[in-house]
Design a protein around this motif. Structure first.
Motif, PDB file in Angstrom:
ATOM      1  N   ARG A 110     -22.809  56.360 -25.229  1.00  0.00           N
ATOM      2  CA  ARG A 110     -22.128  55.939 -26.467  1.00  0.00           C
ATOM      3  C   ARG A 110     -21.578  57.118 -27.262  1.00  0.00           C
ATOM      4  N   PRO A 125     -14.531  51.368 -35.663  1.00  0.00           N
ATOM      5  CA  PRO A 125     -15.418  51.034 -36.784  1.00  0.00           C
ATOM      6  C   PRO A 125     -16.334  52.228 -37.035  1.00  0.00           C
ATOM      7  N   ILE A 139     -23.466  46.026 -36.061  1.00  0.00           N
ATOM      8  CA  ILE A 139     -23.932  45.507 -34.771  1.00  0.00           C
ATOM      9  C   ILE A 139     -24.689  46.608 -34.039  1.00  0.00           C
ATOM     10  N   LYS A 141     -26.010  48.006 -30.523  1.00  0.00           N
ATOM     11  CA  LYS A 141     -25.613  47.824 -29.120  1.00  0.00           C
ATOM     12  C   LYS A 141     -26.448  48.722 -28.219  1.00  0.00           C
ATOM     13  N   GLY A 148     -23.519  42.939 -23.321  1.00  0.00           N
ATOM     14  CA  GLY A 148     -23.777  42.294 -24.610  1.00  0.00           C
ATOM     15  C   GLY A 148     -25.189  41.759 -24.772  1.00  0.00           C
ATOM     16  N   TYR A 151     -27.749  42.710 -27.830  1.00  0.00           N
ATOM     17  CA  TYR A 151     -27.046  43.185 -29.020  1.00  0.00           C
ATOM     18  C   TYR A 151     -27.463  42.288 -30.186  1.00  0.00           C
ATOM     19  N   GLU A 183     -20.425  49.510 -37.508  1.00  0.00           N
ATOM     20  CA  GLU A 183     -20.069  48.441 -38.441  1.00  0.00           C
ATOM     21  C   GLU A 183     -19.367  47.313 -37.694  1.00  0.00           C
ATOM     22  N   TYR A 184     -19.606  46.095 -38.123  1.00  0.00           N
ATOM     23  CA  TYR A 184     -19.038  44.924 -37.471  1.00  0.00           C
ATOM     24  C   TYR A 184     -17.569  44.782 -37.870  1.00  0.00           C
ATOM     25  N   ALA A 185     -16.683  44.648 -36.880  1.00  0.00           N
ATOM     26  CA  ALA A 185     -15.252  44.496 -37.163  1.00  0.00           C
ATOM     27  C   ALA A 185     -14.877  43.023 -37.041  1.00  0.00           C
ATOM     28  N   ARG A 211     -13.593  37.458 -24.200  1.00  0.00           N
ATOM     29  CA  ARG A 211     -14.893  37.194 -23.578  1.00  0.00           C
ATOM     30  C   ARG A 211     -15.583  36.061 -24.304  1.00  0.00           C
ATOM     31  N   PHE A 291     -13.647  48.932 -30.462  1.00  0.00           N
ATOM     32  CA  PHE A 291     -15.065  49.275 -30.505  1.00  0.00           C
ATOM     33  C   PHE A 291     -15.610  49.733 -29.160  1.00  0.00           C
ATOM     34  N   GLU A 292     -14.765  49.802 -28.152  1.00  0.00           N
ATOM     35  CA  GLU A 292     -15.315  50.014 -26.813  1.00  0.00           C
ATOM     36  C   GLU A 292     -14.205  50.307 -25.812  1.00  0.00           C
TER      37      GLU A 292
HETATM   38  P1  AMP Z   1     -19.312  45.675 -26.059  1.00  0.00           P
HETATM   39  O1  AMP Z   1     -20.433  45.831 -25.063  1.00  0.00           O
HETATM   40  O2  AMP Z   1     -19.174  46.841 -26.980  1.00  0.00           O
HETATM   41  O3  AMP Z   1     -18.013  45.248 -25.396  1.00  0.00           O
HETATM   42  O4  AMP Z   1     -19.713  44.484 -27.034  1.00  0.00           O
HETATM   43  C1  AMP Z   1     -20.023  43.198 -26.589  1.00  0.00           C
HETATM   44  C2  AMP Z   1     -19.589  42.226 -27.636  1.00  0.00           C
HETATM   45  O5  AMP Z   1     -20.172  42.547 -28.887  1.00  0.00           O
HETATM   46  C3  AMP Z   1     -18.095  42.225 -27.901  1.00  0.00           C
HETATM   47  O6  AMP Z   1     -17.388  41.409 -27.011  1.00  0.00           O
HETATM   48  C4  AMP Z   1     -18.019  41.692 -29.314  1.00  0.00           C
HETATM   49  O7  AMP Z   1     -18.179  40.295 -29.369  1.00  0.00           O
HETATM   50  C5  AMP Z   1     -19.231  42.312 -29.928  1.00  0.00           C
HETATM   51  N1  AMP Z   1     -18.935  43.585 -30.601  1.00  0.00           N
HETATM   52  C6  AMP Z   1     -19.234  44.824 -30.162  1.00  0.00           C
HETATM   53  N2  AMP Z   1     -18.921  45.768 -31.072  1.00  0.00           N
HETATM   54  C7  AMP Z   1     -18.418  45.104 -32.139  1.00  0.00           C
HETATM   55  C8  AMP Z   1     -17.939  45.493 -33.438  1.00  0.00           C
HETATM   56  N3  AMP Z   1     -17.947  46.766 -33.841  1.00  0.00           N
HETATM   57  N4  AMP Z   1     -17.491  44.526 -34.248  1.00  0.00           N
HETATM   58  C9  AMP Z   1     -17.495  43.226 -33.879  1.00  0.00           C
HETATM   59  N5  AMP Z   1     -17.965  42.786 -32.708  1.00  0.00           N
HETATM   60  C10 AMP Z   1     -18.425  43.703 -31.837  1.00  0.00           C
END
Ligand code: AMP
Length: 343
Positions: A110, A125, A139, A141, A148, A151, A183-185, A211, A291-292
């Motif tokens: 990360r 974020p 969030i 992670k 996911g 999380y 932070e949650y976006a 997704r 975010f990823e």
């Molecule tokens: P990721 O493994 O980072 O792709 O995250 C899995 C899921 O978590 C994503 O598909 C989103 O639904 C949610 N998510 C992850 N990071 C964020 C974030 N910063 N803000 C909002 N939702 C997030």
């Protein structure tokens, strides 16, 4: 005729079908428990059975991959490889790996991930290194490609500690496990899929997907008054569906893909080659927050197994991401420069 190999999971069907459509050989490293599934498909030339995917590191698999028809097989990495092997293990694989294997470390860690996204000037974020400083909806992670699972959302340090302890108690996350808090976006989820061809020197936009995650999506179907406050929803991916962006958003999507490739060249030479995905949300102002990223093919491309709309525009025929990968391998092999596309 080069052989394309992959692990039997994630997007293996699409990858091997695409290879077969391009006239390449196909090999699947398959866990025994999934053999009957993959035997149903006639485009898989050879199935190498293993007890666990980790056995891909062993000598028996290595010699199968080395001895494939047409010379050493090119292994196409996907989310299961990233989820099951450590970066060191992935880098130690003897066969050529499609793309740039060093990028997989930057996907898994990360801290490195954030560094590369900042270098690419993607709008991120804010991260919250110390969870006791959580002040707004955030969030938590897990590291790597956890899909996911585990999380959770928290709006304060105390909330974070309570939910984390509950998940440790249920065995979903490990005691002492390092979580990344951001932070949650808010907005519409969008996974932007790209392919960078070092042979053609071009970044292609392949498509977008959304997704579907359980049980956060299920929550939206329960009226707020009946939602159980003691329940911590997870973000476990169940499947994907197509998303078509407003055409006015495409230009910026291309720019983000290009900036990502340029940044990766500076930080992880030779940079991001092959498929990758930038993941985030579009807010009400139409701006994207990322975010990823995934530094390899994503399972969301499975929705376009018969070809993506944008690739039909570019190629004038149905081309899946699996087929695009195979085409790149074929062109590189014909030019005697396989190492330009598999490092
Ligand atoms: P990721 O493994 O980072 O792709 O995250 C899995 C899921 O978590 C994503 O598909 C989103 O639904 C949610 N998510 C992850 N990071 C964020 C974030 N910063 N803000 C909002 N939702 C997030």
């Amino acid at each position: 005729m080069t052989t394309v190999a992959t692990l039997g999971s994630h997007c293996a069907l699409q990858v091997l079908k695409g290879a077969k459509d391009e006239g390449l050989g196909t090999m699947l490293v398959c866990e025994r428990r999934r053999e009957s599934l993959y035997r149903r498909f006639g485009f898989i030339d050879r199935i190498v059975l293993v007890d666990r995917f980790e056995d891909v590191l062993g000598e028996r698999c290595a010699s199968e991959l080395r001895g494939a028809p047409g010379g050493p097989a090119v292994l196409v990495p996907h989310g299961t490889l990233v989820a099951r092997l450590s970066p060191d293990q992935m880098e130690s694989i003897g066969s050529p790996i499609f793309g740039n294997r060093r990028m997989l470390r930057w996907e898994s860690d990360r801290g490195l991930k954030e560094k590369l996204m900042r270098e690419a000037r993607l709008p991120l974020p804010a991260s919250v290194p110390d969870p006791s400083n959580i002040r707004t909806l955030s969030i938590a992670k897990r590291q790597g490609a956890a899909g996911g699972r585990g999380y959770f959302l928290a709006s304060s340090g105390a909330d974070y500690r309570a939910k984390r302890a509950a998940l440790v108690g249920r065995g979903v996350i490990r005691e002492g496990e390092d979580l990344y808090v951001q932070e949650y976006a808010r907005g519409v989820l969008a996974y932007l899929q790209f392919f960078h061809s070092p042979l053609r020197g071009d970044v292609e936009f392949f498509g977008a997907d959304q997704r579907h995650e359980s049980d956060i999506e299920g929550l939206a179907r329960i009226p707020a008054g009946e939602q159980d406050a003691g329940w911590t929803p997870s973000f476990n991916v169940i499947g994907n569906s197509p998303l078509v962006l407003r055409e006015s958003l495409l230009e910026e999507a291309y720019r983000m893909g290009e900036r990502f490739v340029e940044a990766s060249r500076r930080l992880v030479p030779p940079g991001m080659n092959g498929p990758f995905c930038i993941e985030g949300v579009y807010g009400a102002d139409g701006r994207f927050t990322a975010f990823e990223f995934s530094a390899r093919i994503v399972a969301g491309t499975n929705i376009y197994m018969d070809g993506s709309p944008y690739y039909s525009l570019l190629y004038g025929e149905p081309v899946s991401m699996g087929r695009r990968i195979a085409r790149e391998i074929k062109e590189a092999a014909a030019a005697g420069s396989l190492d330009a596309v598999a490092a």
